[in-house]
Motif scaffolding. Structure first.
Motif, PDB file in Angstrom:
ATOM      1  N   HIS A   1      -9.812   2.800   3.424  1.00 31.24           N
ATOM      2  CA  HIS A   1      -9.831   1.423   2.943  1.00 31.24           C
ATOM      3  C   HIS A   1      -8.485   0.756   3.191  1.00 31.24           C
ATOM      4  O   HIS A   1      -8.423  -0.434   3.497  1.00 31.24           O
TER       5      HIS A   1
ATOM      6  N   TYR B   1      -9.229  -0.921  -5.513  1.00 25.86           N
ATOM      7  CA  TYR B   1     -10.252  -0.026  -4.939  1.00 25.86           C
ATOM      8  C   TYR B   1      -9.625   1.258  -4.410  1.00 25.86           C
ATOM      9  O   TYR B   1     -10.152   2.359  -4.602  1.00 25.86           O
ATOM     10  N   MET B   2      -8.469   1.095  -3.728  1.00 21.90           N
ATOM     11  CA  MET B   2      -7.828   2.301  -3.182  1.00 21.90           C
ATOM     12  C   MET B   2      -7.420   3.236  -4.308  1.00 21.90           C
ATOM     13  O   MET B   2      -7.587   4.459  -4.220  1.00 21.90           O
ATOM     14  N   PHE B   3      -6.883   2.663  -5.400  1.00 24.74           N
ATOM     15  CA  PHE B   3      -6.486   3.506  -6.528  1.00 24.74           C
ATOM     16  C   PHE B   3      -7.707   4.174  -7.156  1.00 24.74           C
ATOM     17  O   PHE B   3      -7.640   5.330  -7.563  1.00 24.74           O
TER      18      PHE B   3
ATOM     19  N   ILE C   1     -15.913   4.381  -0.913  1.00 24.81           N
ATOM     20  CA  ILE C   1     -15.247   4.473  -2.213  1.00 24.81           C
ATOM     21  C   ILE C   1     -16.283   4.422  -3.338  1.00 24.81           C
ATOM     22  O   ILE C   1     -16.236   5.222  -4.285  1.00 24.81           O
TER      23      ILE C   1
ATOM     24  N   VAL D   1      -0.216   3.631  -2.596  1.00 20.78           N
ATOM     25  CA  VAL D   1      -1.392   4.436  -2.226  1.00 20.78           C
ATOM     26  C   VAL D   1      -0.944   5.624  -1.374  1.00 20.78           C
ATOM     27  O   VAL D   1      -1.379   6.761  -1.579  1.00 20.78           O
TER      28      VAL D   1
ATOM     29  N   THR E   1       0.819  -1.203   0.000  1.00 19.97           N
ATOM     30  CA  THR E   1       0.000   0.000   0.000  1.00 19.97           C
ATOM     31  C   THR E   1       0.858   1.261   0.000  1.00 19.97           C
ATOM     32  O   THR E   1       0.320   2.364   0.064  1.00 19.97           O
TER      33      THR E   1
ATOM     34  N   ALA F   1      -9.515   6.460   0.365  1.00 21.29           N
ATOM     35  CA  ALA F   1      -8.467   5.496   0.030  1.00 21.29           C
ATOM     36  C   ALA F   1      -7.710   5.097   1.285  1.00 21.29           C
ATOM     37  O   ALA F   1      -7.434   3.915   1.521  1.00 21.29           O
TER      38      ALA F   1
ATOM     39  N   GLY G   1      -7.138   1.578 -11.374  1.00 23.12           N
ATOM     40  CA  GLY G   1      -7.728   0.937 -10.206  1.00 23.12           C
ATOM     41  C   GLY G   1      -8.921   0.086 -10.585  1.00 23.12           C
ATOM     42  O   GLY G   1      -9.018  -1.080 -10.186  1.00 23.12           O
TER      43      GLY G   1
ATOM     44  N   ALA H   1     -10.334   5.079  -5.571  1.00 21.10           N
ATOM     45  CA  ALA H   1     -10.670   6.201  -4.697  1.00 21.10           C
ATOM     46  C   ALA H   1      -9.723   7.367  -4.932  1.00 21.10           C
ATOM     47  O   ALA H   1     -10.141   8.527  -5.009  1.00 21.10           O
ATOM     48  N   LEU H   2      -8.424   7.073  -5.040  1.00 18.16           N
ATOM     49  CA  LEU H   2      -7.453   8.145  -5.284  1.00 18.16           C
ATOM     50  C   LEU H   2      -7.771   8.838  -6.595  1.00 18.16           C
ATOM     51  O   LEU H   2      -7.695  10.064  -6.716  1.00 18.16           O
TER      52      LEU H   2
ATOM     53  N   TRP I   1      -9.386  11.113  -1.335  1.00 18.74           N
ATOM     54  CA  TRP I   1      -8.104  10.735  -0.721  1.00 18.74           C
ATOM     55  C   TRP I   1      -8.312  10.003   0.601  1.00 18.74           C
ATOM     56  O   TRP I   1      -7.704   8.963   0.842  1.00 18.74           O
TER      57      TRP I   1
END
Lengths: 632, 97
Positions: A337, A321-323, A405, A266, A263, A334, A290, A325-326, A331
């Protein structure tokens, strides 16, 4: 002076040095207490710092500490200095607390391993490098930690080095991430040459002042940093190394390849989010990467038989998923998560480790089954982790973070229905493969007896992580359910609040219903396929089209074969060609010449004393003749 | 003087030929002895020619050295015979050149 910033990374470093120098001679109990204790001390100190941060926030929500000047080049000073703000505090807390629990688990998991002290030395070094990465206040020190975790990842994937396959997996991970790291290094040079500093906060002020939104240089720099993040976080197109990284011991997979190191990408994007806001095309690319990754990795997870590879693909998918969100500018979603994912994915890996140990090192889920009654503590905690990963509504942490997200993917100006649909499909696939794993492993009839019962050092971390996987979500309640955004409020000084939602369109509540339905539908389908009608799956795989699709996804979308054809084989051919170029033949010619001369001279060493006497006499005669002829 | 030097040269050549031709280590040592004495004779002859005492001093040195050489050489010959049961130098070569 904020000396705790020094001591948080110092303890693991001290543990590493002690274990590396004297680990072989220490008894296992001492090694375990040094290895887990050093991270435990860091966790205590980090928690104390966190409490202090909450009760009496320091000036500007920032603690900083400069240790020494590292180098002075061209009028800029790069100093080894640490900075703790809410963003890095959350990272530090997750790294040390989850790291400590995993270390504790490993004290029993690795009990019968020969490399016990080596294992804990590497693990401590990893925690140190990861803490340097997140605490760094400039990109050079961050890069130092970045490469440090890469090194530890390499060392720990290849921990059981006697098997060449593990060494190959380690090299693959190292080389593939190096591709991204090179891009990131070039990005750092670019930022430095244009803005004249690498201090993160100064950069984030200088960049918007210098570049308008969409400026070419800003886009290029953001794209290069994204390259580094993609490599480290195993996103498309550099995701191929993570499934093979499962060759390492299971605690390593839990700590490095699920909770923390992967991560880092992220974190990097969140840390430099100002730069990404200046580069809308790159930010859109982040979201698309993502979304694509979470779908591809989810489908791959669905086809795996190896329990650890399911979790590896699941990790790739969740980082997707985090990407996502980014990419849509959410922010703090992400980071939220990231936190919940660290809890439940570490829990799932540790649970899988117990299962593998109990089944005589068996990784294949289809040869497991019925472990529910035999490993009750593992079963219940694993179930909690699986529920959290599948985002079972209301009670699990995964629900709150994933829902946030999905909501932002729909409502943010940069989001849209397509991204949201990808996320929703991913949510369905996630709960399908997660509960496929649960049902295959713990339900059905028992196939083999168990050889191992986890002790307290293993069950306590499982239970604590299970607790965190549930309550970890209640720090950020959405508007429809209590409206208590503690987490994003805490991060607000560093990361701006989530993107403004468009007022028209569907309500958040409706989207939550969809997400809940997708999650529960996945579990239901898994229940039908793997518990009620297992014969149907067998019949389904007999269909050729399904079978070839299964093979395709078993290989993770055949990226390995593609890269082999695109990069590896042309490179090998090029190397073969340049093996015999004329420069090389010059060098090999010298070597051949001297070896021929050597053979010639060694002929004279016969061991026959009369030949030697003859040689001496002839030599003397020749010299005498020379003197006589040359003398005037 | 010239006769002395010619005699020394002949003796030296004979000694050298003996070292090269003979295979028995004892005879080789004797040939070396002849070569040494040839060199000594050359020194004496040259010293007599120039009326210098150095030639005789050198001869005494050569004599001493020859005595030392023979004692070491004979000890080595005994060792060689002890371990190889032969005095033939060609047969004691154990190198694979």
């Amino acid at each position: 002076m904020n000396t705790e910033l020094f001591f948080i990374p110092f303890f693991p470093l001290a543990g590493f040095i002690m274990l590396a120098l004297a680990g072989k001679r220490l008894p296992k109990r001492v090694v375990a207490s040094i290895g887990a204790g050093s991270v435990g001390l860091s966790a205590l100190l980090a928690s104390a710092t966190g409490i202090r941060f909450l009760l009496a926030p320091p000036q500007g929500q920032v603690l900083s500490l400069t240790l020494w000047d590292w180098m002075q080049v061209g009028g800029t000073t790069v100093s080894v200095s640490f900075l703790l703000d809410p963003l890095s505090l959350i990272m530090v807390l997750v790294i040390t607390v989850v790291g400590f629990l995993i270390h504790l688990y490993a004290t029993q998991f690795m009990e019968h391993d020969e490399g016990y002290s080596r294992f804990f030395a590497y693990m401590n070094l990893f925690v140190f490098a990861m803490l340097v990465l997140v605490l760094a206040d400039n990109l050079v020190v961050l890069y130092l930690g970045w490469e440090g975790v890469g090194l530890c990842s390499y060392l720990l994937i290849g921990f059981w080095y006697a098997d060449p396959a593990n060494g190959r997996a380690a090299r693959k991970a190292f080389i593939v991430t190096r591709v991204g790291d090179t891009a990131m290094a070039i990005g750092l040079f670019l930022l430095f040459s244009h803005l004249g500093t690498l201090n993160i906060n100064e950069l984030m002020i200088a960049a918007p002042a210098r570049w308008p939104v969409g400026a070419d240089t800003a886009v290029l720099a953001a794209a290069l940093l994204l390259g580094g993040a993609v490599g480290k976080s195993a996103q498309l197109p550099l995701q191929v190394w993570l499934p093979d990284a499962m060759a390492g011991p299971t605690p390593v997979s839990a700590l490095i390849h699920a909770a923390t190191m992967v991560t880092a990408g992220v974190y990097l994007v969140a840390r430099t989010h100002v730069l990404f806001e200046l580069a809308p095309p790159v930010q859109a690319a982040v979201a698309v990467i993502g979304a694509a990754t979470l779908l591809i990795a989810g489908l791959s997870a669905l086809a795996q038989r190896d329990i650890k590879r399911v979790l590896a693909y699941s990790t790739i998918s969740q980082i997707g998923y985090m990407f996502l969100a980014l990419g849509v500018g959410a922010w703090s979603a992400a980071m939220f998560h990231f936190m919940t994912h660290a809890f439940f994915k570490a829990l799932l890996f540790l649970g899988a480790g117990v299962v593998i140990l109990a089944q005589h090192e068996e990784h294949d889920m289809f040869r497991m089954g019925g472990l529910r009654d035999k490993l009750p503590a593992t079963f219940w905690t694993f179930l909690v982790g699986a529920a959290s990963l599948s985002a079972v509504p209301l009670v699990t942490a995964g629900f709150y973070s994933k829902d946030l997200i999905l909501w932002h993917a729909w409502s943010a100006p940069r989001g849209g229905a397509a991204l949201w649909a990808a996320g929703l499909a991913g949510a369905f696939i996630t709960s399908l493969y997660t509960f496929r794993m649960v049902f295959l492993t713990f339900f059905g009839e028992s196939k083999t007896g168990i050889s191992f019962k986890p002790g307290r050092a293993m069950t306590v971390p499982l239970m604590l992580l299970a607790g965190l996987s549930i309550i970890g979500g209640f720090v950020e309640l959405p508007e429809t359910l209590g409206n208590l955004p503690l987490f994003s409020r805490f991060l607000n000084p560093v990361l701006p609040a989530g993107p403004a939602s468009s007022p028209e369109g569907v309500s958040e509540f409706f989207l939550q219903l969809d997400a809940s339905f997708a999650s529960l539908a996945g579990i239901g389908v898994a229940w039908v396929l793997y518990v009620l009608r297992p014969a149907f799956v067998v019949k389904l795989t007999a269909v050729p089209a399904v079978e070839s699709a299964r093979k395709f996804w078993l290989a993770g979308g055949d990226f390995d074969a593609l890269y082999n054809r695109l990069f590896v084989r042309p490179f090998v051919r090029l190397a073969e060609m340049s093996k015999r170029d004329f420069i090389d033949s010059g060098y090999t010619g010298i070597a051949d010449l001297s070896s021929a001369a050597n053979h010639l001279l060694s002929r004279t060493q016969t061991g026959n004393i009369r030949w030697y006497a003859m040689g001496i006499a002839l030599g003397a005669a020749v010299f005498l003749a020379i003197v006589v002829v040359l003398s005037p | 003087m010239e006769h002395g030097l010619i005699l020394a040269a002949i003796l030296f050549g004979l000694g050298l030929a003996g070292v090269l031709v003979r295979r028995n280590i004892i005879f080789m040592l004797m040939s070396v002895e002849i070569m040494l004495n040839a060199a000594g004779l050359a020194f004496i002859a040259a010293g007599a020619r120039w009326g210098a005492v150095d030639g005789q001093v050198m001869f005494i040195f050569i004599l001493t050295m020859a005595a030392a050489e023979v004692s070491v050489g004979l000890a080595l010959v005994l060792q060689m015979y002890h371990s190889f049961r032969t005095l033939d130098t060609d047969k004691v070569s154990t190198m694979k050149g």
